[in-house]
Design a protein around this motif. Structure first.
Motif, PDB file in Angstrom:
ATOM      1  N   UNK A   6       0.994  -1.659  -0.012  1.00  0.00           N
ATOM      2  CA  UNK A   6      -0.127   0.260   0.020  1.00  0.00           C
ATOM      3  C   UNK A   6       1.024   0.923   0.046  1.00  0.00           C
ATOM      4  N   UNK A   7       2.158   0.940   0.926  1.00  0.00           N
ATOM      5  CA  UNK A   7       3.032   2.584   0.665  1.00  0.00           C
ATOM      6  C   UNK A   7       3.578   1.784  -0.276  1.00  0.00           C
ATOM      7  N   UNK A   8       3.830   1.429  -1.200  1.00  0.00           N
ATOM      8  CA  UNK A   8       4.582   0.978  -2.624  1.00  0.00           C
ATOM      9  C   UNK A   8       3.866   1.744  -3.088  1.00  0.00           C
ATOM     10  N   UNK A   9       2.623   1.921  -3.571  1.00  0.00           N
ATOM     11  CA  UNK A   9       1.719   2.393  -4.879  1.00  0.00           C
ATOM     12  C   UNK A   9       1.006   3.669  -4.401  1.00  0.00           C
ATOM     13  N   UNK A  10       0.912   3.993  -3.187  1.00  0.00           N
ATOM     14  CA  UNK A  10       0.440   5.609  -2.979  1.00  0.00           C
ATOM     15  C   UNK A  10       2.153   6.372  -3.062  1.00  0.00           C
ATOM     16  N   UNK A  11       3.351   6.012  -2.683  1.00  0.00           N
ATOM     17  CA  UNK A  11       4.604   7.108  -2.639  1.00  0.00           C
ATOM     18  C   UNK A  11       4.973   7.550  -3.670  1.00  0.00           C
ATOM     19  N   UNK A  12       4.961   9.122  -3.895  1.00  0.00           N
ATOM     20  CA  UNK A  12       5.736   9.694  -4.614  1.00  0.00           C
ATOM     21  C   UNK A  12       6.788  10.500  -4.571  1.00  0.00           C
ATOM     22  N   UNK A  13       7.671   9.460  -5.191  1.00  0.00           N
ATOM     23  CA  UNK A  13       9.477   9.945  -5.344  1.00  0.00           C
ATOM     24  C   UNK A  13      10.502   9.230  -5.824  1.00  0.00           C
ATOM     25  N   UNK A  14      11.337   9.504  -6.370  1.00  0.00           N
ATOM     26  CA  UNK A  14      12.027   8.420  -6.674  1.00  0.00           C
ATOM     27  C   UNK A  14      12.726   7.502  -6.532  1.00  0.00           C
ATOM     28  N   UNK A  15      13.503   7.487  -5.041  1.00  0.00           N
ATOM     29  CA  UNK A  15      13.638   6.465  -4.423  1.00  0.00           C
ATOM     30  C   UNK A  15      13.124   5.893  -2.912  1.00  0.00           C
ATOM     31  N   UNK A  16      12.421   5.717  -3.071  1.00  0.00           N
ATOM     32  CA  UNK A  16      11.813   5.508  -1.320  1.00  0.00           C
ATOM     33  C   UNK A  16      12.933   3.841   0.122  1.00  0.00           C
ATOM     34  N   UNK A  17      12.859   4.259   1.377  1.00  0.00           N
ATOM     35  CA  UNK A  17      13.367   3.009   1.746  1.00  0.00           C
ATOM     36  C   UNK A  17      12.799   2.157   2.411  1.00  0.00           C
ATOM     37  N   UNK A  18      12.801   0.928   2.302  1.00  0.00           N
ATOM     38  CA  UNK A  18      11.993   0.318   2.969  1.00  0.00           C
ATOM     39  C   UNK A  18      13.198  -0.339   4.369  1.00  0.00           C
ATOM     40  N   UNK A  19      12.757  -0.294   6.010  1.00  0.00           N
ATOM     41  CA  UNK A  19      13.698  -0.188   6.769  1.00  0.00           C
ATOM     42  C   UNK A  19      13.249  -1.504   7.247  1.00  0.00           C
ATOM     43  N   UNK A  20      13.937  -2.943   6.940  1.00  0.00           N
ATOM     44  CA  UNK A  20      13.616  -4.361   6.937  1.00  0.00           C
ATOM     45  C   UNK A  20      14.159  -4.861   8.026  1.00  0.00           C
ATOM     46  N   UNK A  21      14.007  -4.984   9.619  1.00  0.00           N
ATOM     47  CA  UNK A  21      15.249  -6.029  10.009  1.00  0.00           C
ATOM     48  C   UNK A  21      15.880  -7.237   9.246  1.00  0.00           C
ATOM     49  N   UNK A  22      14.449  -8.063   8.916  1.00  0.00           N
ATOM     50  CA  UNK A  22      14.378  -9.057   9.071  1.00  0.00           C
ATOM     51  C   UNK A  22      15.210  -9.267   7.238  1.00  0.00           C
ATOM     52  N   UNK A  23      15.349  -8.453   6.449  1.00  0.00           N
ATOM     53  CA  UNK A  23      15.401  -8.622   5.039  1.00  0.00           C
ATOM     54  C   UNK A  23      15.506  -9.710   4.530  1.00  0.00           C
ATOM     55  N   UNK A  24      16.547  -9.754   5.185  1.00  0.00           N
ATOM     56  CA  UNK A  24      18.054 -11.138   4.330  1.00  0.00           C
ATOM     57  C   UNK A  24      17.084 -12.350   4.802  1.00  0.00           C
TER      58      UNK A  24
ATOM     59  N   UNK B  16      26.154  10.286  -0.244  1.00  0.00           N
ATOM     60  CA  UNK B  16      27.077   9.891  -1.395  1.00  0.00           C
ATOM     61  C   UNK B  16      26.351   9.141  -2.027  1.00  0.00           C
ATOM     62  N   UNK B  17      25.088   7.816  -1.080  1.00  0.00           N
ATOM     63  CA  UNK B  17      24.646   6.683  -1.911  1.00  0.00           C
ATOM     64  C   UNK B  17      23.533   7.299  -2.587  1.00  0.00           C
ATOM     65  N   UNK B  18      22.942   8.007  -2.206  1.00  0.00           N
ATOM     66  CA  UNK B  18      21.420   8.955  -2.698  1.00  0.00           C
ATOM     67  C   UNK B  18      21.571   9.462  -3.887  1.00  0.00           C
ATOM     68  N   UNK B  19      23.180  10.439  -3.836  1.00  0.00           N
ATOM     69  CA  UNK B  19      23.618  10.524  -4.614  1.00  0.00           C
ATOM     70  C   UNK B  19      24.057   9.708  -5.968  1.00  0.00           C
ATOM     71  N   UNK B  20      25.028   8.822  -5.246  1.00  0.00           N
ATOM     72  CA  UNK B  20      24.993   7.567  -6.360  1.00  0.00           C
ATOM     73  C   UNK B  20      24.433   6.732  -7.164  1.00  0.00           C
ATOM     74  N   UNK B  21      22.694   6.667  -6.498  1.00  0.00           N
ATOM     75  CA  UNK B  21      21.654   6.272  -7.176  1.00  0.00           C
ATOM     76  C   UNK B  21      21.059   6.971  -8.100  1.00  0.00           C
ATOM     77  N   UNK B  22      20.904   8.387  -8.045  1.00  0.00           N
ATOM     78  CA  UNK B  22      20.735   8.820  -8.409  1.00  0.00           C
ATOM     79  C   UNK B  22      21.251   9.120 -10.100  1.00  0.00           C
TER      80      UNK B  22
END
Ligand SMILES: CC(C)(COP(=O)(O)OP(=O)(O)OC[C@H]1O[C@@H](n2cnc3c(N)ncnc32)[C@H](O)[C@@H]1O)[C@@H](O)C(=O)NCCC(=O)NCCS
Ligand SMILES: Nc1ncnc2c1ncn2[C@@H]1O[C@H](COP(=O)(O)OP(=O)(O)OP(=O)(O)O)[C@@H](O)[C@H]1O
Length: 197
Positions: free
Chosen positions: A97-115, A186-192
Motif C-alpha cells: 500500500x505504501x509503495x502504491x501511494x508514494x511519489x518519489x524517485x527513491x524510497x527506503x524500506x527499513x526491514x530488520x529481517x530483509x535477508x 553519497x549513496x543517494x547521489x550515486x543511485x540518482x
C-alpha cells in the motif's frame, strides 16, 4: 514514475533506525517494518483478531500484548512460526500500500529481517548498516532491561553480520554520525546517477 526501492537492513543495534532517519532528513520517504507491526498490534489493528484467535492470552485492552507473545514464543517452539504466518502477509500488504501511494524517485524500506526472509527479491538494491561486534554489543547491552541472554537469543535468530555483508549491494559502517550522514548522501547521489543513466 516507479520509485527505486532501497532495502535497509542490519542486525540488532547496528543503526537501522538512526540511518533511516538520515534518509528521511534528506527528503526520502521511509517505510518501517517494525512500525507497521506496531500499527497491526495496536487496538483496532488488523493482526489483533487473528492472533487472539490462535492465542487468546495475547490480547489485552483491544491490542496485542507483546510480552504475552514473547512468553508464548519462549515456551512453545512452534509459536513464532504461527505468529509470522499471520503477521507477515499483513506487513506485506502494508508495504505494498505504501509503495502504491508514494511519489518519489527513491524510497527506503527499513526491514530488520530483509535477508532472513528473502525480501531482497522485492528491492532494487540493499543497504546493510554494520559495526564491529564489540560496538554492537555495547550499544545493545546499554539499553534498559536488555540482558546478555536476550541479546544472545536475538543474535541466534538473525543471520550473521558476515553473511549479510556478502549479500548487500551497499554497506555503511555506523561508527560515527557525521560519516554515516555523508555516506547516506553519497549513496543517494550515486543511485540518482544510475536513475538518470
Ligand atoms: C516477538 C515479538 C513479540 C517481540 O516484541 P518486542 O517488542 O519485544 O521486540 P522487537 O519486535 O523489537 O524485536 C526484538 C528483536 O527480535 C527480532 N525479531 C523480531 N521478530 C523476529 C522474527 N520473526 N524472527 C527473527 N527475529 C525477530 C527483531 O529484529 C529485534 O532485533 C515481536 O517481535 C513479534 O511479534 N514478532 C513477530 C512478527 C515479526 O516477524 N516481526 C518482525 C518484523 S516483520
Ligand atoms: N552512525 C552512527 N554513529 C554513532 N552512533 C550510531 C550511529 N548509528 C547508530 N548509532 C547508535 O547505535 C545505537 C543503535 O542504533 P539504532 O537504534 O538506530 O539501531 P537499530 O539497528 O535500529 O536497532 P534495532 O535492531 O534494535 O531496532 C543507538 O544508540 C544509536 O545512537
Amino acid at each position: 514514475m516507479t520509485a527505486f526501492r532501497l532495502g535497509l537492513t542490519g542486525s540488532i543495534g547496528m543503526g537501522k533506525s538512526t540511518t533511516a532517519a538520515m534518509f528521511a532528513a534528506e527528503g526520502l520517504p521511509v517505510w518501517d517494518a517494525d512500525a507497521a507491526v506496531h500499527r497491526l498490534y495496536a487496538p483496532g489493528g488488523a493482526a489483533v483478531a487473528p492472533l487472539a484467535a490462535i492465542h487468546p492470552a495475547a490480547q489485552s485492552e483491544g491490542g496485542i500484548d507483546r510480552a504475552a507473545l514473547k512468553a508464548w514464543i519462549a515456551r512453545d517452539p512452534a509459536a513464532l512460526g504461527r505468529i509470522e504466518a499471520i503477521v507477515h502477509p499483513l506487513v506485506a500488504a502494508d508495504r505494498h500500500a505504501f509503495l502504491q501511494a508514494v511519489a518519489a524517485d527513491i524510497v527506503v524500506l527499513d526491514i530488520p529481517l530483509l535477508f532472513e526472509k528473502g525480501y531482497e527479491a522485492e528491492m532494487d538494491a540493499t543497504l546493510l548498516v554494520t559495526a564491529p561486534p564489540a560496538l554492537q554489543r555495547a550499544r545493545v547491552l546499554a539499553r534498559p532491561g536488555m540482558t546478555e541472554a536476550q541479546f544472545s537469543a536475538i543474535l541466534a535468530r538473525q543471520m550473521p553480520d558476515s553473511e549479510k555483508r556478502g549479500r548487500a549491494t551497499h554497506i555503511i559502517e555506523t561508527l560515527e554520525l557525521d560519516a554515516a550522514r555523508a555516506a547516506v548522501r553519497a549513496l543517494i547521489g550515486y543511485i540518482r546517477t544510475t536513475l538518470d543513466a
